[in-house]
Design a protein around this motif. Structure first.
Motif, short mmCIF file in Angstrom:
data_model
loop_
_atom_site.label_atom_id
_atom_site.label_comp_id
_atom_site.label_asym_id
_atom_site.label_seq_id
_atom_site.Cartn_x
_atom_site.Cartn_y
_atom_site.Cartn_z
N TRP A 20 0.78 -1.29 -0.07
CA TRP A 20 0.12 -0.19 0.06
C TRP A 20 0.89 1.23 -0.09
CZ3 TRP A 20 -0.80 3.47 4.31
CH2 TRP A 20 -1.84 4.19 4.09
N THR A 21 0.42 2.28 -0.72
CA THR A 21 1.09 3.54 -0.54
C THR A 21 0.19 4.61 0.05
OG1 THR A 21 2.65 3.03 -2.77
CG2 THR A 21 2.39 5.20 -2.25
N ASP A 22 0.72 5.29 1.03
CA ASP A 22 -0.26 6.25 1.60
C ASP A 22 -0.43 7.48 0.65
OD1 ASP A 22 -1.59 8.04 3.33
OD2 ASP A 22 0.11 7.64 4.85
N PRO A 23 -1.79 7.46 0.19
CA PRO A 23 -2.04 8.84 -0.70
C PRO A 23 -2.22 10.00 -0.01
CG PRO A 23 -4.23 7.53 0.10
CD PRO A 23 -2.99 6.68 0.63
N ASP A 24 -2.21 10.20 1.31
CA ASP A 24 -2.39 11.39 1.94
C ASP A 24 -1.05 11.97 2.54
OD1 ASP A 24 -5.19 11.52 1.59
OD2 ASP A 24 -5.33 10.20 3.44
#
Length: 215
Positions: A20-24
């Motif tokens: 997962w890549t943190d979008p925020d």
């Protein structure tokens, strides 16, 4: 996290990670296969799932996705701002760019289904015929002798005119301590493949003795 997977005997390092890549977060902090150098196909398979990710050589930058959790694993990404000393960040306020980290709760208990993506011989992606349903719990890590070694423990065992790094023996001029003998090994990092001496991979195993309760 330590895992044992049938057919993974050639892997010197294995990790449990949520892709997962943190979008925020301003740096779009990556995790799992997004962090390790999995292939683009492996990243797609692992996206939004827990996976077992490993590599065959400590000097290699190439990681492979060995297995992926299809059902029953947690999807939990709490704020880890305090852990990384992120100031002025409160849970639930995206405008503050709080850093969130995928976390496997230590109390998690669920029946899980994992899909193995390696063959028993080559460690290559398969068509997903290997499925297993299991239950797992967290445990305390058993302390290892090589936990005491650091980057300075092994560096002096290789020089311009000597190589006394295990599996080579020590010499009169360059003896080995027991810690060095047990915990150092030769690496040949690319692209030049020149020998260097570094700390060997420390196995992570459960300390089942600590888990026992005497009544």
């Amino acid at each position: 996290a330590y895992v044992r997977l049938v057919g993974s005997g050639n892997y010197v390092e294995m990790n449990l990670g949520f892709t997962w890549t943190d979008p925020d977060h301003p740096q779009h902090t990556p995790y799992g296969c997004d962090f390790w150098t999995c292939s683009s196909d492996e990243r797609k398979i692992a996206a939004g799932k827990w996976g077992i990710i490993g590599r065959t050589k400590m000097a290699s930058e190439r990681y492979k996705l060995l297995a992926v959790c299809e059902e029953g694993c947690p999807d939990f990404k709490p704020s880890c701002a305090e852990q990384f000393n992120q100031q002025n960040c409160t849970e639930g306020r995206a405008e503050d760019n709080c850093l969130h980290c995928p976390t496997w709760p230590n109390v998690w208990q669920s029946r899980m289904q994992w899909r193995s993506l390696i063959s028993s011989l080559e460690g290559v992606l398969t068509k997903g015929q290997h499925n297993v349903t299991l239950e797992a719990t967290c445990c305390k890590r058993k302390e290892q002798e090589c936990d005491a070694a650091n980057e300075d423990t092994c560096s002096g065992l290789i020089g311009l005119f000597h190589n006394n790094c295990p599996p080579n023996a020590g010499s009169l001029l360059h003896p080995q301590t027991k810690l060095q003998k047990d915990c150092c090994t030769v690496y040949r990092p690319p692209p030049l493949d020149l020998p260097g001496c570094g700390k060997a991979m420390v196995p992570t195993v459960c300390d089942h003795v600590r888990d026992l309760v005497v009544v």
